[in-house]
Design a protein around this motif. Structure first.
Motif, PDB file in Angstrom:
ATOM      1  N   PRO A  55       0.813  -1.231   0.000  1.00  0.00           N
ATOM      2  CA  PRO A  55       0.000   0.000   0.000  1.00  0.00           C
ATOM      3  C   PRO A  55       0.841   1.274   0.000  1.00  0.00           C
ATOM      4  CG  PRO A  55      -0.940  -1.600   1.502  1.00  0.00           C
ATOM      5  CD  PRO A  55       0.375  -2.152   1.059  1.00  0.00           C
ATOM      6  N   ASN A  56       1.929   1.300   0.753  1.00  0.00           N
ATOM      7  CA  ASN A  56       2.782   2.492   0.772  1.00  0.00           C
ATOM      8  C   ASN A  56       3.481   2.711  -0.567  1.00  0.00           C
ATOM      9  OD1 ASN A  56       2.219   3.133   3.475  1.00  0.00           O
ATOM     10  ND2 ASN A  56       3.784   1.704   4.221  1.00  0.00           N
ATOM     11  N   GLU A  57       3.917   1.615  -1.188  1.00  0.00           N
ATOM     12  CA  GLU A  57       4.540   1.735  -2.507  1.00  0.00           C
ATOM     13  C   GLU A  57       3.544   2.229  -3.548  1.00  0.00           C
ATOM     14  OE1 GLU A  57       7.637   1.351  -3.671  1.00  0.00           O
ATOM     15  OE2 GLU A  57       8.421   1.049  -1.644  1.00  0.00           O
ATOM     16  N   ALA A  58       2.297   1.749  -3.465  1.00  0.00           N
ATOM     17  CA  ALA A  58       1.274   2.197  -4.406  1.00  0.00           C
ATOM     18  C   ALA A  58       0.959   3.678  -4.203  1.00  0.00           C
ATOM     19  CB  ALA A  58       0.005   1.359  -4.225  1.00  0.00           C
ATOM     20  N   LYS A  59       0.960   4.126  -2.954  1.00  0.00           N
ATOM     21  CA  LYS A  59       0.742   5.552  -2.691  1.00  0.00           C
ATOM     22  C   LYS A  59       1.852   6.401  -3.306  1.00  0.00           C
ATOM     23  CE  LYS A  59      -2.048   5.531   1.531  1.00  0.00           C
ATOM     24  NZ  LYS A  59      -2.091   5.938   2.969  1.00  0.00           N
ATOM     25  N   LYS A  60       3.080   5.918  -3.241  1.00  0.00           N
ATOM     26  CA  LYS A  60       4.191   6.648  -3.851  1.00  0.00           C
ATOM     27  C   LYS A  60       4.021   6.777  -5.360  1.00  0.00           C
ATOM     28  CE  LYS A  60       7.558   5.105  -0.375  1.00  0.00           C
ATOM     29  NZ  LYS A  60       8.818   4.318  -0.150  1.00  0.00           N
ATOM     30  N   LYS A  61       3.352   5.787  -5.939  1.00  0.00           N
ATOM     31  CA  LYS A  61       3.102   5.813  -7.380  1.00  0.00           C
ATOM     32  C   LYS A  61       1.898   6.678  -7.741  1.00  0.00           C
ATOM     33  CE  LYS A  61       6.223   3.131  -9.323  1.00  0.00           C
ATOM     34  NZ  LYS A  61       7.059   3.591 -10.473  1.00  0.00           N
ATOM     35  N   GLY A  62       1.189   7.183  -6.742  1.00  0.00           N
ATOM     36  CA  GLY A  62       0.051   8.060  -7.004  1.00  0.00           C
ATOM     37  C   GLY A  62      -1.298   7.396  -6.914  1.00  0.00           C
ATOM     38  N   PHE A 188      16.172  -5.265   1.521  1.00  0.00           N
ATOM     39  CA  PHE A 188      16.632  -5.311   0.127  1.00  0.00           C
ATOM     40  C   PHE A 188      15.796  -4.479  -0.838  1.00  0.00           C
ATOM     41  CE2 PHE A 188      17.682  -9.402   2.172  1.00  0.00           C
ATOM     42  CZ  PHE A 188      19.063  -9.353   2.067  1.00  0.00           C
ATOM     43  N   GLY A 189      14.667  -3.936  -0.397  1.00  0.00           N
ATOM     44  CA  GLY A 189      13.861  -3.143  -1.304  1.00  0.00           C
ATOM     45  C   GLY A 189      12.627  -3.886  -1.789  1.00  0.00           C
ATOM     46  N   TYR A 190      11.912  -3.264  -2.740  1.00  0.00           N
ATOM     47  CA  TYR A 190      10.608  -3.755  -3.180  1.00  0.00           C
ATOM     48  C   TYR A 190      10.701  -5.041  -3.989  1.00  0.00           C
ATOM     49  CZ  TYR A 190       6.114  -3.805  -5.628  1.00  0.00           C
ATOM     50  OH  TYR A 190       4.897  -4.172  -6.140  1.00  0.00           O
ATOM     51  N   GLU A 191      11.678  -5.170  -4.856  1.00  0.00           N
ATOM     52  CA  GLU A 191      11.692  -6.279  -5.809  1.00  0.00           C
ATOM     53  C   GLU A 191      12.014  -7.628  -5.169  1.00  0.00           C
ATOM     54  OE1 GLU A 191      13.639  -3.647  -6.032  1.00  0.00           O
ATOM     55  OE2 GLU A 191      13.166  -2.516  -7.862  1.00  0.00           O
TER      56      GLU A 191
END
Length: 449
Positions: A55-62, A188-191
């Motif tokens: 959810p936080n990553e999706a928010k960063k994408k707008g 390690f990040g998102y991926e």
């Protein structure tokens, strides 16, 4: 499969046991059990990994909060459609091929989902999220529908025991997914979380290709419509709906309530969910054994478990009408009761639907097992879509306390109706037996004697 691993056809009745059969599991049954455990664990851990960070990553994408909710919700809807279609055509597709294909599709979608942070633009990101998530849901439906059917085919005489034991691995996947995903994401990040789990899931493909036997079966003319015309099956499906709806409700609302009410940190909020999953995992094998050893008790396990879960939801807040002060220990206790009650109610549902189908003329074999598996998965998906959606709306409109009470009320209605049906069914059978017992000898004796 017979004890020696020889391929069986669909002509053998699931309930038949050969005179020389022993209670020890055959090599093929052990391999199948390992295979199904790996499917349950790997599928569930990939399903639950998104919660802590996506959810936080999706928010960063707008993406807005509503769009993020729809991304999660589309999974349940596509799983619903996939379960119905694949359950209907499991014989034509092949149970083994369906399971392996579902694992392969889910593995690929998991890896692709881990590359979405590289997609430029909000619209492109959202569209690809919907597409990949929807395809992943169909793959998940294929794996789980065939898993249920294969389990019931290989273990016809102790379905509830085996399903209860497999729920340990389902629960482990749900428990380990969020913390493992959060740890990998933080390190390690998102991926990396998606790539690692996608590769792990892809290893299950050759593993299950080797482990599982082929299943010969002939398609039947039975359908979901005929299966869903039986009142008992409708009421059991209503109970299944309330189970998944309750779990979805907790996923969407509990963390916010616990944070605002008790000021808990996110890490401790995650531990609260263990209050549901741990009792469910630990009790499921015992409840499965009890369900198989005492079939007459099975229906009352569903009723009592549903009523206990309804009680837990009503005191989760607790309900304002009770004028009880909300306490953290009370919340944890009610979550534990709900988790244990889910096992009581959920484990007997599959064998009860299957027995009801056989009693009403459905052919014993893989085709009917596919229909029952598909129906179970479809109803569960409806609840998983309804629970977060309705729960979020009611929480926003009223508050968590009233929303939990309404969720508990729905579960109470389902369990009450099912219990009333069992009482009515038992009374009707007693009246029928009395009528047969009062039949005179002259009426029952042959004319030519």
């Amino acid at each position: 499969m017979d004890p020696n691993g020889v391929q069986q056809t669909d002509n053998s009745a699931p309930g038949e046991v050969s005179p020389g059969a022993t209670r020890r599991m055959s090599r093929q049954q052990i391999l199948t059990l390992i295979s199904m455990a790996s499917v349950n664990f790997s599928s569930m851990i990939c399903y639950s990994i998104l919660g802590p960070f996506f959810p936080n990553e999706a928010k960063k994408k707008g993406a807005s909060q509503t769009v993020i909710g729809l991304i999660f919700g589309c999974y349940a809807l596509c799983n619903l459609m996939g379960s119905l279609i694949l359950g209907k055509y499991i014989v034509q597709i092949g149970a083994k091929f369906m399971l392996i294909s579902g694992l392969f599709v889910s593995a690929g979608c998991t890896v692709l989902f881990g590359l979405l942070d590289k997609v430029p633009g909000t619209v492109n990101f959202i569209v690809l999220c919907f597409i990949i998530r929807s395809i992943d849901a169909v793959g998940f439906a294929a794996a789980m529908t065939s898993s249920f059917a294969i389990t019931a085919k290989i273990f016809p005489n102790n379905i509830a025991t085996v399903l209860g034991s497999l729920e340990i691995f389902t629960g482990l996947g749900l428990i380990l997914g969020p913390p493992l995903g959060g740890l990998l994401y933080q390190s390690f990040g998102y991926e990396i979380p998606f790539i690692i789990l996608g590769c792990f899931l892809s290893l299950m493909v050759p593993f299950n290709m080797y482990m599982l036997p082929n299943f010969d079966a002939t398609p039947t003319k039975d359908s979901f419509v005929r299966l869903f015309t039986r009142p008992k099956i409708i009421l059991i499906c209503f109970v299944i709906f309330t189970l998944s709806s309750g779990l979805g409700f907790l996923d969407a609302t509990l963390s916010i309530f616990a944070t605002e009410k008790f000021g808990l940190a996110p890490g401790y909020v995650g531990l609260l969910l263990l209050g549901v999953s741990l009792p469910y995992c630990l009790s499921s094998p015992l409840l499965g054994v009890a369900s198989d050893k005492f079939p007459a008790v099975r229906k009352w396990l569903m009723v009592v478990g549903g009523l206990a879960a309804a009680f837990g939801f009503c005191l989760l807040g607790p309900t304002p009408i009770l004028h009880i002060q909300g306490q953290l220990w009370l919340l944890i206790l009610m979550l534990t009761i709900i988790g244990f009650s889910l096992g009581m109610t959920g484990i007997p549902t599959f064998p009860e639907i299957l027995i009801c189908a056989y009693e009403n003329g459905f052919e014993e074999g893989l085709s009917t097992l596919g229909l029952v598996s598909g129906l179970f998965g479809a109803v569960w998906s409806i609840g998983m879509f309804f629970g977060p959606t309705f729960g979020g709306f009611m929480t926003q409109t009223l508050n968590f306390e009233w929303a939990a009470a309404i969720e508990g009320g729905i579960g109470f209605i389902a369990s009450f109706l099912l219990g009333a049906y069992f009482i009515f069914e038992g009374a009707r059978r007693k009246r029928s037996s009395r009528v047969v017992g009062r039949e005179s000898p002259e009426e029952s004796s042959p004319l030519l004697g």
